[in-house]
Design a protein around this motif. Structure first.
Motif, PDB file in Angstrom:
ATOM      1  N   ILE A 143      16.262 -37.640 -33.666  1.00  0.00           N
ATOM      2  CA  ILE A 143      14.698 -37.941 -33.053  1.00  0.00           C
ATOM      3  C   ILE A 143      14.269 -38.268 -31.850  1.00  0.00           C
ATOM      4  CG2 ILE A 143      14.858 -40.207 -34.367  1.00  0.00           C
ATOM      5  CD1 ILE A 143      12.108 -39.236 -35.659  1.00  0.00           C
ATOM      6  N   VAL A 144      13.105 -37.910 -31.279  1.00  0.00           N
ATOM      7  CA  VAL A 144      13.090 -38.515 -30.407  1.00  0.00           C
ATOM      8  C   VAL A 144      10.946 -38.413 -30.839  1.00  0.00           C
ATOM      9  CG1 VAL A 144      11.569 -37.080 -27.768  1.00  0.00           C
ATOM     10  CG2 VAL A 144      13.842 -36.306 -28.810  1.00  0.00           C
ATOM     11  N   THR A 145      11.179 -39.939 -30.324  1.00  0.00           N
ATOM     12  CA  THR A 145       9.886 -40.419 -30.678  1.00  0.00           C
ATOM     13  C   THR A 145       9.369 -41.137 -29.540  1.00  0.00           C
ATOM     14  OG1 THR A 145      10.690 -41.717 -32.423  1.00  0.00           O
ATOM     15  CG2 THR A 145       8.973 -42.839 -31.675  1.00  0.00           C
ATOM     16  N   PRO A 146       7.813 -40.765 -29.519  1.00  0.00           N
ATOM     17  CA  PRO A 146       6.947 -41.089 -28.377  1.00  0.00           C
ATOM     18  C   PRO A 146       6.523 -42.335 -28.663  1.00  0.00           C
ATOM     19  CG  PRO A 146       5.877 -38.931 -29.652  1.00  0.00           C
ATOM     20  CD  PRO A 146       7.556 -39.570 -30.584  1.00  0.00           C
ATOM     21  N   GLU A 147       6.815 -42.814 -27.189  1.00  0.00           N
ATOM     22  CA  GLU A 147       6.778 -45.047 -27.186  1.00  0.00           C
ATOM     23  C   GLU A 147       5.110 -44.545 -27.023  1.00  0.00           C
ATOM     24  OE1 GLU A 147       9.390 -46.423 -27.869  1.00  0.00           O
ATOM     25  OE2 GLU A 147      10.950 -44.983 -28.392  1.00  0.00           O
ATOM     26  N   ILE A 148       5.087 -44.881 -27.880  1.00  0.00           N
ATOM     27  CA  ILE A 148       3.478 -45.886 -27.787  1.00  0.00           C
ATOM     28  C   ILE A 148       3.192 -47.251 -27.917  1.00  0.00           C
ATOM     29  CG2 ILE A 148       1.269 -45.388 -28.037  1.00  0.00           C
ATOM     30  CD1 ILE A 148       1.754 -42.408 -29.645  1.00  0.00           C
ATOM     31  N   PRO A 149       3.512 -48.883 -27.229  1.00  0.00           N
ATOM     32  CA  PRO A 149       2.751 -49.664 -27.284  1.00  0.00           C
ATOM     33  C   PRO A 149       1.816 -50.032 -27.762  1.00  0.00           C
ATOM     34  CG  PRO A 149       1.761 -48.958 -25.008  1.00  0.00           C
ATOM     35  CD  PRO A 149       2.708 -47.766 -25.390  1.00  0.00           C
ATOM     36  N   VAL A 150       1.999 -51.022 -28.963  1.00  0.00           N
ATOM     37  CA  VAL A 150       0.919 -51.499 -29.406  1.00  0.00           C
ATOM     38  C   VAL A 150       0.751 -52.615 -30.025  1.00  0.00           C
ATOM     39  CG1 VAL A 150       0.114 -51.532 -32.003  1.00  0.00           C
ATOM     40  CG2 VAL A 150       1.659 -49.311 -31.351  1.00  0.00           C
ATOM     41  N   ASN A 185       2.940 -42.655 -34.270  1.00  0.00           N
ATOM     42  CA  ASN A 185       3.239 -42.536 -33.061  1.00  0.00           C
ATOM     43  C   ASN A 185       3.106 -40.757 -32.848  1.00  0.00           C
ATOM     44  OD1 ASN A 185       3.191 -44.763 -31.939  1.00  0.00           O
ATOM     45  ND2 ASN A 185       5.734 -45.340 -31.801  1.00  0.00           N
ATOM     46  N   LYS A 186       3.986 -40.069 -33.197  1.00  0.00           N
ATOM     47  CA  LYS A 186       4.059 -38.346 -33.559  1.00  0.00           C
ATOM     48  C   LYS A 186       2.403 -37.922 -33.407  1.00  0.00           C
ATOM     49  CE  LYS A 186       7.565 -37.972 -36.124  1.00  0.00           C
ATOM     50  NZ  LYS A 186       8.492 -37.579 -36.652  1.00  0.00           N
ATOM     51  N   ALA A 187       1.904 -38.660 -34.137  1.00  0.00           N
ATOM     52  CA  ALA A 187       0.235 -38.194 -34.761  1.00  0.00           C
ATOM     53  C   ALA A 187      -0.337 -37.871 -33.690  1.00  0.00           C
ATOM     54  CB  ALA A 187       0.010 -38.525 -36.270  1.00  0.00           C
ATOM     55  N   ILE A 188      -0.364 -39.217 -33.388  1.00  0.00           N
ATOM     56  CA  ILE A 188      -1.301 -39.534 -32.095  1.00  0.00           C
ATOM     57  C   ILE A 188      -1.256 -38.306 -31.194  1.00  0.00           C
ATOM     58  CG2 ILE A 188      -1.345 -40.735 -29.699  1.00  0.00           C
ATOM     59  CD1 ILE A 188      -1.117 -43.156 -31.782  1.00  0.00           C
ATOM     60  N   VAL A 189       0.232 -38.063 -30.787  1.00  0.00           N
ATOM     61  CA  VAL A 189       0.680 -37.470 -29.837  1.00  0.00           C
ATOM     62  C   VAL A 189       0.301 -35.873 -30.108  1.00  0.00           C
ATOM     63  CG1 VAL A 189       2.286 -36.125 -27.946  1.00  0.00           C
ATOM     64  CG2 VAL A 189       2.063 -38.110 -28.681  1.00  0.00           C
ATOM     65  N   ALA A 190       0.263 -35.854 -31.098  1.00  0.00           N
ATOM     66  CA  ALA A 190      -0.116 -34.335 -31.682  1.00  0.00           C
ATOM     67  C   ALA A 190      -1.463 -33.959 -32.038  1.00  0.00           C
ATOM     68  CB  ALA A 190       0.371 -33.754 -33.115  1.00  0.00           C
ATOM     69  N   TYR A 324       2.434 -31.896 -38.928  1.00  0.00           N
ATOM     70  CA  TYR A 324       2.526 -33.057 -40.305  1.00  0.00           C
ATOM     71  C   TYR A 324       4.108 -33.936 -40.061  1.00  0.00           C
ATOM     72  CZ  TYR A 324      -0.316 -29.621 -42.226  1.00  0.00           C
ATOM     73  OH  TYR A 324      -1.457 -28.727 -42.645  1.00  0.00           O
ATOM     74  N   PRO A 325       4.153 -34.732 -40.122  1.00  0.00           N
ATOM     75  CA  PRO A 325       5.372 -35.188 -39.718  1.00  0.00           C
ATOM     76  C   PRO A 325       6.481 -34.598 -41.055  1.00  0.00           C
ATOM     77  CG  PRO A 325       4.445 -37.039 -41.543  1.00  0.00           C
ATOM     78  CD  PRO A 325       3.528 -36.084 -41.068  1.00  0.00           C
ATOM     79  N   ALA A 326       8.080 -34.699 -41.143  1.00  0.00           N
ATOM     80  CA  ALA A 326       9.146 -34.458 -41.700  1.00  0.00           C
ATOM     81  C   ALA A 326      10.167 -34.532 -41.755  1.00  0.00           C
ATOM     82  CB  ALA A 326       9.284 -32.492 -41.489  1.00  0.00           C
ATOM     83  N   SER A 327      10.753 -34.200 -42.914  1.00  0.00           N
ATOM     84  CA  SER A 327      12.271 -34.136 -43.008  1.00  0.00           C
ATOM     85  C   SER A 327      13.103 -33.023 -42.912  1.00  0.00           C
ATOM     86  CB  SER A 327      13.188 -35.368 -43.995  1.00  0.00           C
ATOM     87  OG  SER A 327      12.530 -36.462 -44.073  1.00  0.00           O
ATOM     88  N   ILE A 328      13.589 -32.676 -42.562  1.00  0.00           N
ATOM     89  CA  ILE A 328      14.142 -31.712 -41.319  1.00  0.00           C
ATOM     90  C   ILE A 328      15.796 -31.413 -41.548  1.00  0.00           C
ATOM     91  CG2 ILE A 328      13.856 -29.258 -39.964  1.00  0.00           C
ATOM     92  CD1 ILE A 328      11.658 -30.996 -39.095  1.00  0.00           C
TER      93      ILE A 328
END
Length: 434
Positions: A143-150, A185-190, A324-328
């Motif tokens: 998994i490649v997770t966008p790094e967005i500090p909170v 995080n992924k939703a924000i990038v999308a 959409y987030p998914a399990s693939i």
């Protein structure tokens, strides 16, 4: 069965002290008398009496009067409603005869007319199954997770507002739980890809203003209806597929599970927002999130990104419509590679388990027909792909989406899978990328 409900029988339902009531799909007592020939009386998969019009639409469901007018000291436990005649006498379930195709436990907007009859569904579907555990710490990361500090002081409600805003935009954060994580995080990038704008998750004022413009506050009040409390429900969902096959339907197990899915929420978070509430009592007012209307559009191309564990839906002009987030897939049962197409679309599908072509579940060695329902192995939606036994489908465990692996298929939350299903048609391409 084509016996119409008579006026004299209907008059009994107007009496609050009668044994049964006719409840509309909206949860209200039926306020009219169906004419002879307008409706037929049948049974749903839980054995309850239902009235169906000639177009196959549900007109009303018969439930015990105590479900609508609960005793004051009834406690929190509920039994399944019994089957009674119009004058309160017990009845044995009648032979089905006419197949009413009533969806017993679909999520909102999954209407019976949208689904394929179960006897027309191909037997090569599906390959899905229970979620697999996430890979061990020493396993290669996929998994490649966008790094967005909170910022550490972002409140739970502010995060909820962010999740609701993204959901309203058609960029799903998965279950709404008031927590930051990979799916958010992924939703924000999308979303930034879709709009060309920048969304700062640390700027609470900006998030709240965007939320206001998209439909108002993130949390609203909702009053539980008699239809909500009536179910149908099952006591529990067994793990063994042979035991699943013995159930009439893989329905929700409780009102709170059903409402959490309806409002795109984590079940635990719904309980947190409503401490001490008995969700089984009609008339109870609770707090829920307001995800807004479903996204609409014509999807021409789908990209399933295995690394991101995210599905992207694009329009004919190439613009991003939804994500959409998914399990693939998994290392043991990888998803297909390259490009395939959507072959068939089924809402509220049954599930045929065949150990010779599917995974091995428990000690089951025989073909099993597992009934439909939101807690079924593929949830409420099956989008069959041109590669046999693979598809895009829902899940009975929405909180695990994007956090676990699957048996090769693309697994979404039930509400995301349903939204996507209503924007695609047979022939749409699905491209798997690493």
């Amino acid at each position: 069965m084509t016996t119409a409900l008579t006026a004299s029988a209907q008059s009994v339902y107007d009496d609050r002290n009668s044994h049964t009531l006719l409840i509309s799909p909206e949860g209200d007592i039926l306020d009219f008398v169906p004419e002879v020939g307008e409706v037929v009386i049948s049974r749903d998969r839980m054995g309850r009496t239902v009235l169906i019009d000639r177009m196959g639409n549900l007109v009303a469901t018969e439930i015990p009067a105590e479900s609508y007018y609960p005793p004051q000291n009834r406690g929190g436990d509920r039994g399944l409603p019994g089957v009674y005649g119009p004058y309160g006498q017990p009845q044995e379930p009648e032979p089905r005869g006419w197949d009413d195709d009533v969806t017993t436990a679909s999520i909102p907007d999954a209407m019976p007319g949208d689904q394929l009859p179960l006897d027309q569904m191909p037997q090569d579907m599906p390959y899905g199954g229970p979620d697999l555990p996430a890979p061990a710490d020493n396993a290669p990361a996929r998994i490649v997770t966008p790094e967005i500090p909170v910022k550490s002081n972002l409140s739970r409600l502010e995060i909820t507002a962010l999740q609701v805003f993204l959901d309203r935009e058609g960029i799903s954060p998965g279950v709404i739980d008031g927590k930051m994580g990979q799916n958010v995080n992924k939703a924000i990038v999308a979303w930034e890809e879709m709009t060309g704008e920048t969304l700062d998750p640390n700027n609470a004022d900006d998030i709240l203003e965007r939320l206001r413009l998209s439909g108002g506050l993130a949390i609203k009040s909702y009053t539980i209806t008699a239809g909500d409390a009536a179910g149908p429900f099952v006591a529990s969902i067994p793990d063994d597929y042979a035991h699943k096959a013995q159930l009439p339907a893989l329905s929700y197990t409780s009102t709170v599970e059903m409402l959490a899915e309806r409002f795109h929420m984590d079940e635990g978070y719904l309980r947190e927002l409503n401490p001490g509430v008995d969700f089984s009592i009609p008339g109870t007012t609770i707090k829920v999130v307001e995800p807004g209307p479903v996204k609409k559009g014509n999807v021409a191309r789908i990209v399933a990104n295995k690394g991101l564990k995210q599905v992207f839906a694009y329009g004919e002009d190439g613009s991003l419509i939804a994500a959409y987030p998914a399990s693939i897939g998994s290392a043991d049962t990888p998803s297909p590679s390259g490009t395939v197409t959507i072959e068939r679309i089924a809402l509220d599908p049954g599930y045929t388990y065949n150990p010779k072509v599917n995974f091995q579940q428990g000690n089951n060695t025989k073909v099993l027909s597992i009934p439909p329902g939101p807690n079924g192995p593929v949830g409420t939606v099956w989008l069959a792909l041109s590669k046999p036994t693979y598809g895009i489908h829902g899940t009975p465990e929405p909180s695990k989406i994007g956090r676990t692996q699957s048996h090769g298929c693309i697994r979404l939350t039930n509400w995301d899978a349903t939204e996507l299903a209503k924007m695609v048609k047979a022939g749409v391409t699905v491209e798997f990328v690493e």
